[in-house]
Motif scaffolding. Structure first.
Motif, PDB file in Angstrom:
ATOM      1  N   THR A 116       0.838  -1.209   0.000  1.00  0.00           N
ATOM      2  CA  THR A 116       0.000   0.000   0.000  1.00  0.00           C
ATOM      3  C   THR A 116       0.866   1.248   0.000  1.00  0.00           C
ATOM      4  OG1 THR A 116      -1.750  -1.161   1.218  1.00  0.00           O
ATOM      5  CG2 THR A 116      -1.832   1.231   1.222  1.00  0.00           C
ATOM      6  N   PHE A 117       1.923   1.229   0.798  1.00  0.00           N
ATOM      7  CA  PHE A 117       2.835   2.378   0.872  1.00  0.00           C
ATOM      8  C   PHE A 117       3.471   2.649  -0.489  1.00  0.00           C
ATOM      9  CE2 PHE A 117       6.578   4.793   1.728  1.00  0.00           C
ATOM     10  CZ  PHE A 117       6.288   5.555   2.840  1.00  0.00           C
ATOM     11  N   LEU A 118       3.954   1.589  -1.146  1.00  0.00           N
ATOM     12  CA  LEU A 118       4.579   1.744  -2.460  1.00  0.00           C
ATOM     13  C   LEU A 118       3.568   2.273  -3.479  1.00  0.00           C
ATOM     14  CD1 LEU A 118       6.728  -1.513  -2.597  1.00  0.00           C
ATOM     15  CD2 LEU A 118       7.594   0.833  -2.444  1.00  0.00           C
ATOM     16  N   TYR A 119       2.360   1.744  -3.427  1.00  0.00           N
ATOM     17  CA  TYR A 119       1.297   2.169  -4.351  1.00  0.00           C
ATOM     18  C   TYR A 119       0.980   3.654  -4.167  1.00  0.00           C
ATOM     19  CZ  TYR A 119      -3.590   2.888  -5.804  1.00  0.00           C
ATOM     20  OH  TYR A 119      -4.754   3.393  -6.344  1.00  0.00           O
ATOM     21  N   LEU A 120       0.748   4.079  -2.932  1.00  0.00           N
ATOM     22  CA  LEU A 120       0.380   5.469  -2.673  1.00  0.00           C
ATOM     23  C   LEU A 120       1.550   6.414  -2.948  1.00  0.00           C
ATOM     24  CD1 LEU A 120      -1.761   5.127   0.586  1.00  0.00           C
ATOM     25  CD2 LEU A 120      -2.572   5.668  -1.720  1.00  0.00           C
ATOM     26  N   ASP A 121       2.760   5.966  -2.662  1.00  0.00           N
ATOM     27  CA  ASP A 121       3.913   6.820  -2.915  1.00  0.00           C
ATOM     28  C   ASP A 121       4.132   7.020  -4.411  1.00  0.00           C
ATOM     29  OD1 ASP A 121       6.045   8.085  -1.093  1.00  0.00           O
ATOM     30  OD2 ASP A 121       7.241   7.308  -2.763  1.00  0.00           O
ATOM     31  N   PHE A 122       3.917   5.970  -5.195  1.00  0.00           N
ATOM     32  CA  PHE A 122       4.006   6.119  -6.640  1.00  0.00           C
ATOM     33  C   PHE A 122       2.908   7.053  -7.151  1.00  0.00           C
ATOM     34  CE2 PHE A 122       2.401   4.861 -10.837  1.00  0.00           C
ATOM     35  CZ  PHE A 122       3.503   5.227 -11.600  1.00  0.00           C
ATOM     36  N   CYS A 123       1.708   6.930  -6.589  1.00  0.00           N
ATOM     37  CA  CYS A 123       0.607   7.819  -6.990  1.00  0.00           C
ATOM     38  C   CYS A 123       0.936   9.272  -6.673  1.00  0.00           C
ATOM     39  CB  CYS A 123      -0.685   7.404  -6.287  1.00  0.00           C
ATOM     40  SG  CYS A 123      -1.391   5.853  -6.900  1.00  0.00           S
ATOM     41  N   GLU A 124       1.585   9.513  -5.536  1.00  0.00           N
ATOM     42  CA  GLU A 124       1.994  10.869  -5.190  1.00  0.00           C
ATOM     43  C   GLU A 124       3.042  11.389  -6.173  1.00  0.00           C
ATOM     44  OE1 GLU A 124       0.938  13.027  -3.075  1.00  0.00           O
ATOM     45  OE2 GLU A 124      -0.478  11.813  -1.930  1.00  0.00           O
ATOM     46  N   TYR A 125       3.938  10.524  -6.592  1.00  0.00           N
ATOM     47  CA  TYR A 125       4.929  10.899  -7.607  1.00  0.00           C
ATOM     48  C   TYR A 125       4.218  11.304  -8.904  1.00  0.00           C
ATOM     49  CZ  TYR A 125       8.391  10.235 -11.331  1.00  0.00           C
ATOM     50  OH  TYR A 125       9.185  10.405 -12.444  1.00  0.00           O
ATOM     51  N   ALA A 126       3.248  10.490  -9.321  1.00  0.00           N
ATOM     52  CA  ALA A 126       2.509  10.771 -10.558  1.00  0.00           C
ATOM     53  C   ALA A 126       1.714  12.064 -10.430  1.00  0.00           C
ATOM     54  CB  ALA A 126       1.583   9.610 -10.891  1.00  0.00           C
ATOM     55  N   TYR A 127       1.086  12.268  -9.277  1.00  0.00           N
ATOM     56  CA  TYR A 127       0.324  13.497  -9.033  1.00  0.00           C
ATOM     57  C   TYR A 127       1.239  14.720  -9.121  1.00  0.00           C
ATOM     58  CZ  TYR A 127      -1.131  17.322  -6.014  1.00  0.00           C
ATOM     59  OH  TYR A 127      -1.370  18.567  -5.499  1.00  0.00           O
ATOM     60  N   HIS A 128       2.395  14.645  -8.486  1.00  0.00           N
ATOM     61  CA  HIS A 128       3.332  15.764  -8.472  1.00  0.00           C
ATOM     62  C   HIS A 128       3.812  16.087  -9.882  1.00  0.00           C
ATOM     63  CE1 HIS A 128       6.844  17.724  -6.007  1.00  0.00           C
ATOM     64  NE2 HIS A 128       6.228  18.583  -6.798  1.00  0.00           N
ATOM     65  N   LEU A 129       4.070  15.060 -10.662  1.00  0.00           N
ATOM     66  CA  LEU A 129       4.487  15.263 -12.050  1.00  0.00           C
ATOM     67  C   LEU A 129       3.387  15.962 -12.844  1.00  0.00           C
ATOM     68  CD1 LEU A 129       6.524  12.816 -14.193  1.00  0.00           C
ATOM     69  CD2 LEU A 129       4.507  13.867 -15.185  1.00  0.00           C
ATOM     70  N   LEU A 130       2.144  15.538 -12.637  1.00  0.00           N
ATOM     71  CA  LEU A 130       1.017  16.164 -13.332  1.00  0.00           C
ATOM     72  C   LEU A 130       0.881  17.643 -12.955  1.00  0.00           C
ATOM     73  CD1 LEU A 130      -1.755  13.418 -13.106  1.00  0.00           C
ATOM     74  CD2 LEU A 130      -0.675  14.290 -15.190  1.00  0.00           C
ATOM     75  N   MET A 131       1.127  17.963 -11.698  1.00  0.00           N
ATOM     76  CA  MET A 131       1.020  19.358 -11.260  1.00  0.00           C
ATOM     77  C   MET A 131       2.041  20.244 -11.964  1.00  0.00           C
ATOM     78  SD  MET A 131      -1.556  19.478  -9.214  1.00  0.00           S
ATOM     79  CE  MET A 131      -1.414  21.112  -8.495  1.00  0.00           C
ATOM     80  N   HIS A 132       3.118  19.651 -12.425  1.00  0.00           N
ATOM     81  CA  HIS A 132       4.134  20.412 -13.156  1.00  0.00           C
ATOM     82  C   HIS A 132       3.864  20.437 -14.659  1.00  0.00           C
ATOM     83  CE1 HIS A 132       7.530  21.312 -10.286  1.00  0.00           C
ATOM     84  NE2 HIS A 132       6.703  20.630  -9.522  1.00  0.00           N
TER      85      HIS A 132
END
Length: 275
Positions: free
Chosen positions: A95-111
């Motif tokens: 779950t941690f790996l999944y959510l952390d990857f999602c946060e990475y993807a979200y941050h990239l989208l914000m840029h």
């Protein structure tokens, strides 16, 4: 592990507030002792005002998150409900790996998405990066971030205890990442292989491309290394801010910072800092 699960299933919200306050107090005083930066109190006061706009958004969207958590649990919907015979520790790591990857993807989208970047720009427009920058989030971005988080929870069928457990780690990590005190290079060279460190995250806040679009990691740095968005800069080379919006970076009132997403791109002037 059972005791941890029981605690995080019922942990009151103020426990996270206490952790944030403790982390903030700890690293802010370390900064003050080692860096002796000027205007730290006024800078803190400015960034702390964003808590006033974050609170109502978090309160309202918290109800949506609770609904999604209960719905996915009752209907056994989502990725992690399809995984059978996995112990609690393994489930948390996945779950941690999944959510952390999602946060990475979200941050990239914000840029990368122009309309989203206008909100995230408020965070990057801080030219005096320190722990208070952690609080500097436009209410529009707070809304976008929490909606994305709710989507990740829905698709993953994430358990409440695993989500809250990760948020405790995330709070401490995010405050640490924004502290202006850097780790010794030898320590950082090892630690940043896995975790986001201040040295690692400072590069992300550098005013010039391509560095602004690197080091998107939330808690873990591995995604940047895997997807080729990792970069390094020595301390003396890092200058905080955004090159295309230095006029906006000089804004020093809360009300003006809130208007940054409304400013036309044509009004943003790129400044050569060497000139």
């Amino acid at each position: 592990m059972k005791n941890l699960i029981n605690y995080f299933n019922s942990a009151p919200d103020f426990h996270r507030v206490l952790l944030l306050s403790f982390s903030f107090f700890l690293f802010w005083n370390i900064e003050y002792f080692y860096e002796h930066a000027k205007n730290k109190v006024s800078h803190l006061w400015l960034n702390a005002k964003f808590m006033l706009t974050a609170a109502p958004v978090q309160f309202v969207l918290g109800y949506l998150m609770n609904f999604v958590l209960k719905w996915t649990q009752n209907h056994e919907f989502g990725l992690f409900h399809q995984i059978q015979k996995v112990n609690a520790l393994t489930l948390f790591i996945l779950t941690f790996l999944y959510l952390d990857f999602c946060e990475y993807a979200y941050h990239l989208l914000m840029h990368k998405v122009k309309k989203l970047w206008k909100f995230h720009l408020v965070h990057h427009a801080d030219k005096q990066l320190d722990v208070s920058t952690t609080l500097r989030e436009h209410p529009g971005e707070t809304t976008i971030r929490l909606l994305f988080t709710t989507l990740w929870v829905f698709l993953g069928g994430v358990s409440l205890w695993a989500l809250i457990f990760r948020q405790f780690i995330q709070i401490f990590s995010n405050v640490l990442a924004h502290t202006e005190v850097r780790l010794p290079e030898k320590v950082d060279s090892w630690l940043s292989y896995l975790f986001v460190t201040p040295n690692f995250h400072h590069v992300h806040h550098h005013y010039l491309q391509p560095y602004t679009d690197t080091n998107y990691g939330d808690v873990l740095s591995i995604w940047d290394r895997i997807f080729g968005t990792f970069a390094q800069l020595p301390k003396e080379a890092v200058v905080f801010g955004v090159d295309t919006h230095f006029d906006e970076c000089n804004l020093n009132t809360f009300s003006k910072l809130l208007t940054i997403p409304l400013i036309s791109d044509k009004s943003s002037v790129k400044i050569n800092m060497k000139g």
